[in-house]
Design a protein around this motif. Structure first.
Motif, PDB file in Angstrom:
ATOM      1  N   ALA B  86       0.848  -1.201   0.000  1.00  0.00           N
ATOM      2  CA  ALA B  86       0.000   0.000   0.000  1.00  0.00           C
ATOM      3  C   ALA B  86       0.878   1.244   0.000  1.00  0.00           C
ATOM      4  O   ALA B  86       0.641   2.200  -0.751  1.00  0.00           O
ATOM      5  N   VAL B  87       1.938   1.216   0.836  1.00  0.00           N
ATOM      6  CA  VAL B  87       2.841   2.364   0.924  1.00  0.00           C
ATOM      7  C   VAL B  87       3.492   2.621  -0.437  1.00  0.00           C
ATOM      8  O   VAL B  87       3.518   3.759  -0.918  1.00  0.00           O
ATOM      9  N   ASP B  88       3.991   1.565  -1.066  1.00  0.00           N
ATOM     10  CA  ASP B  88       4.639   1.731  -2.365  1.00  0.00           C
ATOM     11  C   ASP B  88       3.695   2.344  -3.387  1.00  0.00           C
ATOM     12  O   ASP B  88       4.066   3.234  -4.151  1.00  0.00           O
ATOM     13  N   TYR B  89       2.459   1.853  -3.387  1.00  0.00           N
ATOM     14  CA  TYR B  89       1.486   2.369  -4.350  1.00  0.00           C
ATOM     15  C   TYR B  89       1.230   3.864  -4.098  1.00  0.00           C
ATOM     16  O   TYR B  89       1.225   4.676  -5.030  1.00  0.00           O
ATOM     17  N   LEU B  90       1.059   4.212  -2.834  1.00  0.00           N
ATOM     18  CA  LEU B  90       0.755   5.607  -2.497  1.00  0.00           C
ATOM     19  C   LEU B  90       1.939   6.521  -2.819  1.00  0.00           C
ATOM     20  O   LEU B  90       1.758   7.625  -3.339  1.00  0.00           O
ATOM     21  N   LEU B  91       3.145   6.034  -2.552  1.00  0.00           N
ATOM     22  CA  LEU B  91       4.323   6.838  -2.871  1.00  0.00           C
ATOM     23  C   LEU B  91       4.414   7.058  -4.383  1.00  0.00           C
ATOM     24  O   LEU B  91       4.736   8.147  -4.854  1.00  0.00           O
ATOM     25  N   LEU B 111       0.062   2.309   8.530  1.00  0.00           N
ATOM     26  CA  LEU B 111       1.047   2.207   7.450  1.00  0.00           C
ATOM     27  C   LEU B 111       2.299   3.035   7.739  1.00  0.00           C
ATOM     28  O   LEU B 111       3.271   2.962   6.995  1.00  0.00           O
ATOM     29  N   ASP B 112       2.238   3.859   8.795  1.00  0.00           N
ATOM     30  CA  ASP B 112       3.344   4.756   9.110  1.00  0.00           C
ATOM     31  C   ASP B 112       3.661   5.643   7.901  1.00  0.00           C
ATOM     32  O   ASP B 112       4.809   5.946   7.605  1.00  0.00           O
TER      33      ASP B 112
END
Lengths: 231, 418
Positions: B86-91, B111-112
């Motif tokens: 999720a973090v990778d996608y959002l970044l 997700l920090d």
């Protein structure tokens, strides 16, 4: 049916007054009962702290003992034992009773009459008895039967009662936190204007009396009933 | 220092902080409301629980349906098994943007994400006032729904003065006005808005959001891109169910009102020659990240009740431990009983112990006030058992078990003669 009184560890080792009061009440109302010669811990503290293996061992041992002795009616003065017997144990055909239920029954039958005591009192719900098994009214009915006793409710009572802070192994692991909770609870009782704080749990009693530090009188219901019993 | 001593130390510090007093004030709000209108709210709780039970019971089907419906209304949908995905996608969606405006979300905390964005040089602007104050003051939040209420007017004015570019007086109206104007500037300048979600309607493909300030309305409309992150437990069958979830959640928040929005894809118009165009008044792109993380694991463990949480924070109002130890009974992913449970899944058993897995008295007041009637004492007991299996049992509890084994009682004493 024969009544077996399971005294529980707290009433046996720390607050003997509760076990003694219970025994005396039963004698006074001429209710025959038996005590266990080799009573061992019900395992509540082990279940609550996640030590399941040890807890299960204790449970099996007690179940076997109850079955060997032919126990069909089991009385406790401790909500922790009461809840553990009802929730974790498998005791088919055994009626598990907490003292407040027994006392209420006696009250309704007219076998329990309590003498006058002029006092503003409040009742602290034990979590195991109240929230877990819905025994909110039984102890209150007993208190209301005392002539002269004015029953006041704390702002946090019944389902939203503030825990005394002793439960779940917190007293043994984090004493300061546990005591802070009990001091707040005594504060609730004082705020309600009560002079006497009554509970029906040896753990709550032990813990709250310590926190009250003489600021108010704290009693287990069994002790109060013994004092006020007539006849 | 061992984990046990460290936890004790944390709890002691929490008690000394003096913040517990402020918590007690927040605590009475929800309780009073429940008492004043017990019947209606009790019915609402029952309806809410039924919806959540049903939805979690057919989780996989609803995830599939939600993906299809959200795509059908023009959302980009990304399904993340793990938080990292999720973090990778959002970044990736941030592209070269250097500012993002954000609303309050426990899922984003999980997700920090703020930390991850800041590492990449992105400025994260919290738009909920309480969160913004905490962010600028560099403080730890007190309570998820009232993060800054423990700060004095002077402290708040000081925290905001630099951001608004002038010395703010310790006056609440002045503070609100200056913050509003400054935050509007920040929102207009940002190209990306980041939110959680209170509910996802699977059949209609809608993201439901509840807010009291209005910041969510602005950050989901004004920036070009809206990124919404939702745990898969937020998915319910229909828009009507989502509305029930949202109004129930609102009823248990400390501050009720003012806005409920349903977002079904990007803003669109066909007013110029019937040519469909996106991003008229609202966002041009809406991305919905559906996060599993630990949720399916909770279901596998038989702890699916945790997924009935709507993050209202009502449990925190009645938790006797939180009321004494304040934020010591929490971790970065949440406070109180639900926070400890979430900590177990997100940060692992040791962090859960540190957050107070063994500091809960098991009293069950949280279960009584929880709109989902989540049985936290049982869940916490189960996680304690899991912790014990991993050798995380606390030393005093080991002694108790030893005493029982040796003497038949927890005190390790010989039985007095009756």
């Amino acid at each position: 049916m024969e009544l077996w009184f399971f005294r529980g560890c707290m009433s046996t080792f720390r607050e003997r007054g509760i076990a003694e009061a219970t025994v005396e009440i039963l004698r006074k109302v001429s209710l025959p009962f038996r005590l266990f010669d080799r009573e061992t811990c019900c395992g509540s503290v082990l279940f609550r702290t996640g030590q399941v293996e040890e807890a299960e061992e204790v449970r099996r041992r007690n179940e076997e003992e109850f079955s060997r002795l032919g126990v069909r009616r089991l009385l406790t003065a401790c909500p922790g034992c009461y809840s553990t017997f009802r929730r974790e144990y498998s005791l088919p055909g055994v009626e598990v009773l907490h003292l407040t239920q027994l006392l209420r029954g006696l009250l309704v039958e007219g076998r329990l009459r309590l003498g006058r005591r002029e006092v503003k009192a409040t009742y602290h719900d034990s979590c195991h008895l109240g929230r877990e098994w819905g025994l909110y009214e039984e102890p209150r009915e007993i208190l209301k039967s005392v002539p002269g006793l004015e029953l006041l409710e704390m702002s946090l009572s019944r389902e939203f009662s503030r825990c005394c802070g002793a439960g779940g192994g917190v007293r043994s692991a984090f004493r300061e936190l546990s005591s802070a909770v009990s001091r707040s609870r005594v504060g609730d009782a004082l705020e309600a204007g009560a002079q006497l704080l009554v509970t029906s749990c040896p753990f709550c009693y032990h813990h709250l009396r310590e926190a009250a530090e003489g600021r108010m009188e704290v009693k287990d219901l069994s002790m109060l009933v013994r004092e006020l019993m007539e006849g | 220092m061992g984990l046990y001593e460290e936890t004790g130390e944390r709890l002691r510090r929490g008690m000394e902080g003096g913040r517990a007093e402020t918590l007690k004030v927040i605590a009475s709000v929800v309780l009073s409301r429940l008492r004043a209108d017990g019947g209606r709210l009790r019915k609402m709780m029952e309806r809410y629980r039924r919806i959540k039970e049903g939805a979690v019971g057919r989780l996989e089907e609803l995830v599939g349906l939600a993906k299809d419906s959200l795509r059908a209304v023009g959302c980009e949908v990304f399904e993340a098994r793990r938080g990292g995905e999720a973090v990778d996608y959002l970044l990736k969606q941030m592209g070269d943007e250097r500012v993002v405006v954000k609303s309050k979300s426990n899922t984003l905390k999980e997700l920090d994400l703020v930390e991850r964005l800041e590492e990449r040089g992105v400025e994260v602007v919290e738009t909920d006032l309480g969160d913004r104050i905490i962010q600028l003051a560099g403080e730890e939040p007190l309570h998820p729904v009232g993060p800054a209420v423990h700060l004095t007017l002077e402290e708040v004015a000081r925290a905001l003065s630099r951001e608004v570019g002038r010395e703010l007086p310790p006056d609440v109206e002045e503070i609100i006005k200056a913050s509003r104007l400054r935050l509007r500037e920040r929102i207009l300048e940002a190209k990306v808005g980041l939110t959680g979600a209170n509910a996802i309607a699977a059949e209609e493909g809608a993201v439901g959001l509840v807010e009291n300030e209005g910041n969510i309305s602005l950050i989901t409309r004004l920036p070009e891109k809206h990124l919404a992150v939702a745990g898969i437990e937020k998915i319910v069958p229909t828009l009507e169910d989502a509305a029930t979830v949202m109004k129930t959640c609102e009823a248990f928040l400390t501050v009720t009102g003012a806005y409920h929005s349903f977002i079904r894809g990007p803003s669109r118009t066909a007013d110029v020659m019937g040519i469909e165009q996106f991003g008229m008044h609202g966002a041009k792109e809406v991305h919905v990240v559906l996060l599993d993380g630990w949720r399916r694991e909770a279901v596998r463990m038989g702890l699916e009740e945790v997924l009935y949480c709507c993050n209202c924070g009502a449990c925190l109002s009645v938790c006797p431990v939180l009321l004494e130890a304040a934020q010591a009974f929490s971790s970065r992913v949440g406070a109180g009983p639900v926070g400890v449970v979430r900590t177990w899944f997100v940060l692992g058993p040791e962090e859960a112990v540190r957050a107070g897995l063994f500091a809960c008295t098991g009293c069950g007041a949280c279960r009584e006030i929880c709109p989902g009637s989540i049985d936290f004492p049982s869940i916490i007991e189960r996680l304690r058992a899991e912790a014990c299996e991993r050798g995380l049992v606390l030393p005093p509890h080991i002694s108790v078990a030893e005493n029982i084994r040796k003497t038949g009682n927890p005190f390790g004493e010989r039985r007095p003669q009756p």
